[in-house]
Design an enzyme around this catalytic site. Structure first.
Site, short mmCIF file in Angstrom:
data_model
loop_
_atom_site.label_atom_id
_atom_site.label_comp_id
_atom_site.label_asym_id
_atom_site.label_seq_id
_atom_site.Cartn_x
_atom_site.Cartn_y
_atom_site.Cartn_z
N SER A 9 -10.93 -7.09 7.37
CA SER A 9 -12.14 -6.60 6.89
C SER A 9 -12.63 -7.65 5.87
O SER A 9 -11.61 -8.33 5.49
CB SER A 9 -12.06 -5.02 6.41
N ARG B 123 0.92 -1.21 0.24
CA ARG B 123 0.01 -0.08 -0.05
C ARG B 123 0.87 1.23 0.10
O ARG B 123 1.74 1.44 0.81
CB ARG B 123 -0.94 0.21 1.28
N ARG C 165 -0.81 -5.96 12.46
CA ARG C 165 -1.83 -5.09 13.35
C ARG C 165 -2.36 -6.26 14.36
O ARG C 165 -2.35 -5.88 15.65
CB ARG C 165 -3.11 -4.66 12.68
N ARG D 90 -0.16 2.83 12.53
CA ARG D 90 -1.01 1.59 12.30
C ARG D 90 -0.84 1.12 10.75
O ARG D 90 -1.29 0.07 10.26
CB ARG D 90 -2.33 1.71 12.52
N HIS D 91 0.02 1.87 10.05
CA HIS D 91 0.03 1.64 8.54
C HIS D 91 1.63 1.32 7.88
O HIS D 91 2.39 1.94 8.55
CB HIS D 91 -0.48 2.79 7.67
N GLU E 78 -9.10 -1.46 13.72
CA GLU E 78 -9.63 -2.81 12.78
C GLU E 78 -8.61 -3.55 12.67
O GLU E 78 -7.46 -3.32 12.15
CB GLU E 78 -9.95 -1.78 11.59
N GLU F 27 0.88 3.75 1.05
CA GLU F 27 0.13 4.97 1.94
C GLU F 27 0.95 6.25 2.14
O GLU F 27 2.25 6.04 2.70
CB GLU F 27 0.14 4.21 3.44
#
Ligand code: AMO
Length: 442
Positions: free
Chosen positions: A366, A225, A414, A233-234, A363, A227
């Site tokens: 998902s 990702r 995570r 958290r990423h 989270e 980001e």
């Protein structure tokens, strides 16, 4: 007569005993091999704490023996000596070999370590995160840091076990892909011979393509990702634990994801994990969750298409207090906020058959029920401004018979971060990648 030398590995000597097994060899002569963890000079006696894969033991180098080059911290040593019982007042109850020690007779240094940039001997490794990561191949050796990745290995094993119990076949999928799956912007482009290609944002499309092959599949895959923000958290490269299942309805998927989460974390519970509250997991739609946030916490976020980070924290607080659960499942996110493959709720198509699992304020998973009808899927791709031609291989799977299906994905780092109560997701990745680092600082 004792002999001490600094030399190379001498293959003709005694067989190696693992440190933990020395407990069964009191009074016997053994040879142990490992790393010097701590060196204590007590006048004429020298103590070494030596560590191998099984554990740590105290080695005594007796009075009267002179070492020209006594082994230093992180030196790799092989030591021959006698296993002695420690006097009762010197027993160390904190380690499994605390009742014994080795009285050294012969020491070989197989590899000498350079002087360390910081002290590695303490119970905690008290370093700022950038230093911890700059010296990663060294700091990973510290017992406290090693524990993190033992727990992570247990989480992986627990996931594999839970997925196999569901009848899933493990698959390995590509990470070089032709297009973005989870959304356009956060994707890394790569030069692929004379073409453009991308690093996969998730194993999503491949696990779906494998449903008509095996019906139920799982994969442990790298996800990339781009980001653009720096958060706790990423990561730019994360590890996803994915499952995809055919012939399911929405409620079955919720049951499966909760079952896998609980099994996986119960398996990891013995590895330094902070005790987990396994009460019945509450399920809320996003709108119900937002109503609850307003009622219980006084914030009106009912117009938001997703939970805010503070909402996630508060919902978990509520679940722990009211349901004795460290988990909450939130369902029915707006269809427009979800990827193209997400099934809209037939009863209310602006909301989707999607879900997040929250754990201790964040989270960790998902997923969704998927659109399994070919025509509907093509329309969904088009409605997001994408070209179905770029999804030709994926669409074949739907053209030739796809049952109702769905799945989910945990973020390994995570999960690790929150079961261990770490402050930053980077601590839960062996070699974390972010905007500022690919091993070394950029
Ligand atoms: P999603 O994008 O929500 O869903 O990712 C699933 C889980 O992966 C973890 N995760 C990350 N962890 C660290 N850094 C990141 N940048 C990062 N991005 C994601 C999170 C998240 O819950 N294909 C869907 C899943 C599915 O529908 O089956 C997907 O990738 O824990």
């Amino acid at each position: 007569m004792s002999s001490f030398k600094l030399c190379c590995y001498d293959a003709g000597r005694m067989e190696r005993t693992l440190i933990l097994d020395c407990n069964n060899k009191i009074g016997e002569k053994v040879k142990i091999c490992g790393w010097v963890q701590v060196r204590r000079d007590h006048g004429k006696i020298l103590f070494l704490d030596v560590l191998d894969r099984s554990g740590l033991i105290q080695v005594v180098i007796p009075i009267g023996v002179k070492l020209i080059h006594p082994p230093g911290v992180q030196d790799v040593v092989c030591i021959e000596g006698k296993v002695d019982k420690r006097p009762p007042n010197l027993v160390n109850k904190n380690i499994p070999t605390g009742e014994i020690e080795i009285s050294a007779e012969h020491i070989e240094v197989l590899s000498k370590a350079a002087e360390l940039p910081f002290d590695m001997g303490g119970k905690e490794l008290d370093l700022q995160l950038p230093t911890l990561l700059d010296f990663r191949s060294l700091t990973l050796r510290h017992p406290k840091i090693k524990e993190i990745f033992k727990a992570q290995a247990a989480i992986l094993e627990g996931f594999r076990k839970a997925a196999s119990d569901l009848g899933c076949t493990e698959i390995v999928v590509p990470t070089i892909v032709a297009g973005a799956t989870e959304g356009g912007a956060e994707v890394f482009k790569i030069d692929y011979f004379d073409h453009k290609a991308y690093l996969s944002q998730s194993p999503q499309l491949y696990k779906q393509m494998l449903v008509p092959v095996y019906e139920r599949v799982f994969t442990i895959a790298k996800a990339y990702r781009a980001e653009p923000s720096v958060t706790t958290r990423h990561l730019a490269e994360a590890t996803q634990l994915d499952i995809e299942i055919g012939f399911v309805e929405f409620e079955d998927l919720l049951d499966f994801l909760e079952e896998v989460a609980v099994k996986m974390l119960k398996f990891a519970e013995d590895f330094g994990v902070e005790q987990i509250a396994f009460g019945k997991i509450p399920r809320l739609t996003l709108r119900k969750a937002q109503d609850l946030i307003l009622k219980e916490f006084g914030r009106d976020n009912r117009k938001e298409k997703d939970l805010t980070p503070q909402d996630e924290v508060d919902l978990c607080k509520w679940a722990l207090e009211k349901h004795k659960s460290d988990f909450v499942t939130v369902t029915h996110f707006p269809t427009s906020a979800k990827p193209f493959y997400t099934m809209p709720d037939p009863a209310e198509p602006e909301y989707s058959l999607s879900y997040d699992l929250l754990f201790r304020g964040v989270e960790i998973l998902s997923g969704s029920q998927r659109i399994n009808d070919y025509e509907q899927l093509v329309k969904s791709i088009e409605s997001r401004g994408m070209d179905p031609k770029n999804f030709e291989m994926y669409l074949q799977a739907f053209k030739y018979g796809m049952p109702p299906e769905g799945g989910f994905s945990f973020g390994l780092e995570r999960v690790t971060m929150h079961v261990l109560g770490l402050a930053n997701v980077r601590e839960a990745s062996l070699f974390p990648r972010d905007m500022e680092r690919v091993d070394v600082r950029l």
